[in-house]
Design a protein around this motif. Structure first.
Motif, PDB file in Angstrom:
ATOM      1  N   GLY A  31      -5.092   8.417   1.636  1.00 55.41           N
ATOM      2  CA  GLY A  31      -5.996   8.801   0.570  1.00 55.41           C
ATOM      3  C   GLY A  31      -5.823   8.033  -0.721  1.00 55.41           C
ATOM      4  N   VAL A  32      -5.171   6.884  -0.647  1.00 53.46           N
ATOM      5  CA  VAL A  32      -4.880   6.082  -1.832  1.00 53.46           C
ATOM      6  C   VAL A  32      -5.144   4.622  -1.503  1.00 53.46           C
ATOM      7  CG1 VAL A  32      -3.043   5.368  -3.414  1.00 53.46           C
ATOM      8  CG2 VAL A  32      -3.066   7.693  -2.542  1.00 53.46           C
ATOM      9  N   THR A  33      -5.789   3.923  -2.414  1.00 51.89           N
ATOM     10  CA  THR A  33      -5.833   2.472  -2.293  1.00 51.89           C
ATOM     11  C   THR A  33      -4.820   1.917  -3.293  1.00 51.89           C
ATOM     12  OG1 THR A  33      -7.626   2.258  -3.907  1.00 51.89           O
ATOM     13  CG2 THR A  33      -8.255   2.443  -1.600  1.00 51.89           C
ATOM     14  N   TYR A  34      -4.152   0.865  -2.913  1.00 52.02           N
ATOM     15  CA  TYR A  34      -3.092   0.364  -3.790  1.00 52.02           C
ATOM     16  C   TYR A  34      -2.981  -1.142  -3.695  1.00 52.02           C
ATOM     17  CZ  TYR A  34      -0.276  -0.108   0.421  1.00 52.02           C
ATOM     18  OH  TYR A  34       0.176  -0.479   1.668  1.00 52.02           O
ATOM     19  N   GLU A  35      -2.435  -1.704  -4.743  1.00 47.24           N
ATOM     20  CA  GLU A  35      -2.015  -3.097  -4.745  1.00 47.24           C
ATOM     21  C   GLU A  35      -0.519  -3.092  -4.983  1.00 47.24           C
ATOM     22  OE1 GLU A  35      -3.372  -5.487  -8.059  1.00 47.24           O
ATOM     23  OE2 GLU A  35      -3.020  -3.868  -9.479  1.00 47.24           O
ATOM     24  N   THR A  36       0.148  -4.098  -4.468  1.00 46.38           N
ATOM     25  CA  THR A  36       1.592  -4.207  -4.642  1.00 46.38           C
ATOM     26  C   THR A  36       1.898  -5.444  -5.468  1.00 46.38           C
ATOM     27  OG1 THR A  36       1.913  -3.190  -2.479  1.00 46.38           O
ATOM     28  CG2 THR A  36       3.808  -4.304  -3.445  1.00 46.38           C
ATOM     29  N   ILE A  37       2.687  -5.254  -6.496  1.00 43.84           N
ATOM     30  CA  ILE A  37       3.129  -6.346  -7.359  1.00 43.84           C
ATOM     31  C   ILE A  37       4.655  -6.323  -7.359  1.00 43.84           C
ATOM     32  CG2 ILE A  37       3.111  -7.299  -9.696  1.00 43.84           C
ATOM     33  CD1 ILE A  37       0.472  -5.622 -10.097  1.00 43.84           C
ATOM     34  N   ILE A  38       5.257  -7.435  -6.991  1.00 40.33           N
ATOM     35  CA  ILE A  38       6.711  -7.552  -7.017  1.00 40.33           C
ATOM     36  C   ILE A  38       7.081  -8.548  -8.108  1.00 40.33           C
ATOM     37  CG2 ILE A  38       8.794  -8.198  -5.753  1.00 40.33           C
ATOM     38  CD1 ILE A  38       7.305  -7.477  -3.173  1.00 40.33           C
ATOM     39  N   VAL A  39       7.928  -8.113  -9.019  1.00 41.76           N
ATOM     40  CA  VAL A  39       8.441  -9.002 -10.059  1.00 41.76           C
ATOM     41  C   VAL A  39       9.899  -9.260  -9.713  1.00 41.76           C
ATOM     42  CG1 VAL A  39       8.723  -9.394 -12.519  1.00 41.76           C
ATOM     43  CG2 VAL A  39       6.862  -7.934 -11.719  1.00 41.76           C
ATOM     44  N   SER A  40      10.214 -10.523  -9.431  1.00 40.99           N
ATOM     45  CA  SER A  40      11.510 -10.855  -8.844  1.00 40.99           C
ATOM     46  C   SER A  40      12.175 -12.027  -9.542  1.00 40.99           C
ATOM     47  CB  SER A  40      11.305 -11.214  -7.364  1.00 40.99           C
ATOM     48  OG  SER A  40      12.507 -11.668  -6.793  1.00 40.99           O
TER      49      SER A  40
END
Length: 94
Positions: A31-40
Protein backbone atom coordinates in the motif's frame (compact mmCIF):
# COMPACT_ATOMS: atom_id res chain seq x y z
CA UNK A 1 -9.45 4.01 -0.29
CA UNK A 2 -7.09 6.85 -1.25
CA UNK A 3 -3.91 6.85 -3.26
CA UNK A 4 -0.95 5.02 -1.71
CA UNK A 5 1.52 6.99 0.36
CA UNK A 6 4.53 8.24 -1.55
CA UNK A 7 7.57 7.73 0.63
CA UNK A 8 11.26 8.49 0.18
CA UNK A 9 13.42 6.06 2.15
CA UNK A 10 16.81 7.62 2.85
CA UNK A 11 19.50 5.22 4.06
CA UNK A 12 22.83 6.45 5.42
CA UNK A 13 25.33 3.73 4.58
CA UNK A 14 28.72 3.48 6.27
CA UNK A 15 29.71 -0.18 6.10
CA UNK A 16 27.01 -2.18 7.86
CA UNK A 17 26.32 -5.73 6.74
CA UNK A 18 22.55 -5.31 7.01
CA UNK A 19 21.97 -3.21 3.87
CA UNK A 20 20.83 -6.14 1.67
CA UNK A 21 18.33 -7.27 4.36
CA UNK A 22 17.05 -3.74 4.79
CA UNK A 23 16.53 -3.40 1.03
CA UNK A 24 14.80 -6.80 0.90
CA UNK A 25 12.35 -5.67 3.57
CA UNK A 26 11.33 -2.76 1.33
CA UNK A 27 10.30 -5.20 -1.42
CA UNK A 28 7.52 -6.54 0.82
CA UNK A 29 5.94 -3.11 1.39
CA UNK A 30 2.16 -2.97 1.01
CA UNK A 31 0.00 0.00 0.00
CA UNK A 32 2.99 2.32 -0.35
CA UNK A 33 4.98 3.56 -3.29
CA UNK A 34 8.54 4.45 -2.44
CA UNK A 35 11.87 5.52 -3.77
CA UNK A 36 15.13 4.49 -2.17
CA UNK A 37 18.03 6.90 -1.75
CA UNK A 38 21.31 5.67 -0.31
CA UNK A 39 23.88 8.22 0.81
CA UNK A 40 27.18 6.42 1.20
CA UNK A 41 30.85 7.03 1.85
CA UNK A 42 31.65 3.51 0.62
CA UNK A 43 32.02 2.28 -2.97
CA UNK A 44 30.84 -0.11 -4.30
CA UNK A 45 27.58 -0.74 -2.48
CA UNK A 46 26.36 -4.26 -1.69
CA UNK A 47 23.02 -3.84 -3.51
CA UNK A 48 21.23 -7.08 -4.42
CA UNK A 49 20.25 -7.39 -8.12
CA UNK A 50 16.49 -7.16 -7.42
CA UNK A 51 16.84 -3.56 -6.33
CA UNK A 52 16.96 -1.45 -9.47
CA UNK A 53 16.31 2.26 -9.57
CA UNK A 54 18.04 3.16 -6.32
CA UNK A 55 19.45 6.67 -6.20
CA UNK A 56 22.99 6.64 -4.80
CA UNK A 57 24.82 9.71 -3.55
CA UNK A 58 28.46 9.41 -2.50
CA UNK A 59 29.59 11.74 0.28
CA UNK A 60 32.02 11.46 3.21
CA UNK A 61 30.16 13.83 5.51
CA UNK A 62 28.70 13.13 8.91
CA UNK A 63 25.32 11.33 9.23
CA UNK A 64 23.27 14.55 9.61
CA UNK A 65 24.84 15.96 6.44
CA UNK A 66 24.11 12.72 4.58
CA UNK A 67 20.47 12.81 5.70
CA UNK A 68 20.17 16.39 4.45
CA UNK A 69 21.61 15.39 1.06
CA UNK A 70 19.11 12.54 0.84
CA UNK A 71 16.22 14.85 1.75
CA UNK A 72 17.25 17.29 -0.99
CA UNK A 73 17.22 14.47 -3.56
CA UNK A 74 13.88 13.05 -2.36
CA UNK A 75 10.60 13.41 -4.23
CA UNK A 76 8.23 11.59 -1.83
CA UNK A 77 5.53 13.21 0.29
CA UNK A 78 7.01 11.60 3.39
CA UNK A 79 10.63 10.95 4.38
CA UNK A 80 11.93 7.98 6.34
CA UNK A 81 15.54 8.08 7.54
CA UNK A 82 17.31 4.78 8.27
CA UNK A 83 20.87 3.75 9.00
CA UNK A 84 22.66 0.72 7.60
CA UNK A 85 22.72 -0.87 11.05
CA UNK A 86 18.93 -1.20 11.06
CA UNK A 87 17.39 -4.63 10.64
CA UNK A 88 13.68 -4.47 9.82
CA UNK A 89 10.83 -6.93 9.88
CA UNK A 90 8.81 -7.64 6.77
CA UNK A 91 7.05 -5.60 5.54
CA UNK A 92 8.95 -2.44 6.39
CA UNK A 93 6.30 -0.09 4.97
CA UNK A 94 2.57 -0.77 5.15
Amino acid sequence: MGAPLQVSVIICYHAGALLPRLLDSLLTSVGVTYETIIVSSVEPLPIPPLHGGIKVIYDTGEPAHKRNLGAQAASGQHLIFLDDIKSCRHPLLH
